[in-house]
Write a protein that holds these residues in place. Sequence first.
Motif, short mmCIF file in Angstrom:
data_model
loop_
_atom_site.label_atom_id
_atom_site.label_comp_id
_atom_site.label_asym_id
_atom_site.label_seq_id
_atom_site.Cartn_x
_atom_site.Cartn_y
_atom_site.Cartn_z
N LYS A 1 7.64 -8.01 12.05
CA LYS A 1 8.19 -6.96 13.04
C LYS A 1 9.31 -7.21 12.41
N ASP A 2 10.21 -8.10 12.06
CA ASP A 2 11.98 -8.65 11.40
C ASP A 2 12.07 -8.11 10.83
N ALA A 3 11.48 -8.41 9.76
CA ALA A 3 11.03 -7.84 8.39
C ALA A 3 10.97 -6.48 8.24
N PHE A 4 10.63 -5.45 8.92
CA PHE A 4 10.13 -3.88 9.12
C PHE A 4 11.61 -3.41 9.91
N ALA A 5 11.40 -4.07 10.96
CA ALA A 5 12.95 -3.49 12.52
C ALA A 5 14.03 -3.98 10.81
N LYS A 6 14.50 -4.75 10.13
CA LYS A 6 15.67 -4.85 9.25
C LYS A 6 15.48 -4.25 7.58
N ALA A 7 14.18 -4.04 7.50
CA ALA A 7 13.69 -2.50 5.76
C ALA A 7 14.28 -1.52 6.49
N GLY A 8 14.29 -0.80 8.05
CA GLY A 8 14.66 0.27 8.66
C GLY A 8 16.59 -0.05 9.39
N ALA A 9 16.47 -0.76 9.52
CA ALA A 9 17.85 -0.63 9.83
C ALA A 9 18.85 -0.71 9.04
N THR A 10 18.77 -1.33 7.52
CA THR A 10 19.13 -1.44 6.71
C THR A 10 19.58 -0.47 5.50
N GLN A 11 17.75 0.42 5.69
CA GLN A 11 18.70 1.86 4.57
C GLN A 11 19.64 2.44 4.82
N PHE A 12 20.53 2.52 3.72
CA PHE A 12 21.78 3.26 3.95
C PHE A 12 21.56 4.49 3.84
N GLY A 13 21.91 5.52 4.82
CA GLY A 13 20.89 6.84 4.72
C GLY A 13 19.96 6.79 4.94
N THR B 1 -5.20 -6.13 15.08
CA THR B 1 -6.74 -7.03 15.08
C THR B 1 -6.85 -7.36 13.72
N GLY B 2 -8.11 -8.54 13.69
CA GLY B 2 -9.19 -8.52 12.80
C GLY B 2 -8.45 -8.55 11.58
N LYS B 3 -8.68 -7.61 10.03
CA LYS B 3 -8.16 -8.95 9.14
C LYS B 3 -5.87 -8.17 9.09
N LEU B 4 -6.73 -7.30 9.10
CA LEU B 4 -5.15 -6.76 9.21
C LEU B 4 -4.02 -7.95 9.70
N ALA B 5 -4.18 -8.48 10.86
CA ALA B 5 -3.57 -9.66 12.11
C ALA B 5 -3.44 -10.77 10.77
N GLU B 6 -4.91 -10.59 10.72
CA GLU B 6 -4.59 -11.89 9.19
C GLU B 6 -4.10 -12.33 8.94
N MET B 7 -3.80 -10.96 8.27
CA MET B 7 -3.23 -10.91 6.19
C MET B 7 -1.16 -10.76 7.18
N ILE B 8 -1.16 -10.13 8.17
CA ILE B 8 0.15 -10.60 8.48
C ILE B 8 0.39 -11.52 9.26
N ARG C 1 -1.01 -14.33 7.83
CA ARG C 1 -0.97 -15.02 6.00
C ARG C 1 0.41 -15.32 5.22
N ASP C 2 1.07 -13.42 5.12
CA ASP C 2 1.78 -12.79 4.22
C ASP C 2 2.81 -12.80 4.66
N PHE C 3 3.29 -13.20 6.36
CA PHE C 3 5.18 -12.71 6.51
C PHE C 3 5.43 -13.98 8.08
N GLY C 4 3.86 -14.92 7.38
CA GLY C 4 3.84 -16.18 8.60
C GLY C 4 4.01 -15.82 9.86
N SER C 5 4.02 -15.09 10.06
CA SER C 5 3.63 -14.30 11.96
C SER C 5 3.45 -12.79 11.82
N PHE C 6 3.26 -11.67 13.66
CA PHE C 6 3.72 -11.03 13.86
C PHE C 6 5.01 -11.09 13.72
N ASP C 7 5.48 -11.43 14.72
CA ASP C 7 7.54 -11.72 15.35
C ASP C 7 7.36 -11.78 13.62
N ALA C 8 7.71 -12.60 13.04
CA ALA C 8 8.31 -12.36 11.28
C ALA C 8 8.20 -11.50 10.37
#
Length: 200
Positions: A113-125, A95-102, A104-111
Amino acid sequence: MAFTLPDLPYAKDALAPHISSETLDFHHGKHHNAYVNNLNGLVEGTDMASKSLEDIIQDTAGKADKAGIFNNAAQIWNHTFYWQSMRPNGGGAPTGKLAEMIDRDFGSFDAFKDAFAKAGATQFGSGWAWLVLADGKLDVRKTLNAETPLTEAGVTPLLTMDVWEHAYYLDYQNRRPDYISTFLDHLVNWEFAAENLAAA
Ligand SMILES: [Fe+2]
């Protein structure tokens, strides 16, 4: 001893059924504890024994002859940050400032989540996925082994997810994507990320 294992910020069974007490027994009690014991052994009798963990990490980052010290110090810091990045009944949306910045900087909260999940899934090893504040903007990072955004100039870590196999194998076996979606839906501690943002 210069460094000690910090307590978990919740009971060992508090994250079940998403992360079992058995996983936390090994992950905190064995793995995190081993990094503490290893670092104490490596710095004993040196001037590093009286330095802060953060200073040791900054002083040894990128130095091949100090890799053992860096790896253990950074893993202590990363794990302590990871325990705080989760909470019982976590998940949901910030909520609040963090939600606003997400937004602003990712386009949406779902976007995000996709970027964070992709970073975790594609970290090889082995490694980590992060939400960071980088030069005033939110961004996602993935790091290998013990590497941490703490050593990147102008970057403040806000949240992390351990994607070493020891973080999820007892509960999810090879299904890292299931662990990641559970982290986002049921475990992530948005209050902790908001506190880190406010302090940055
Ligand atoms: Fe770990």
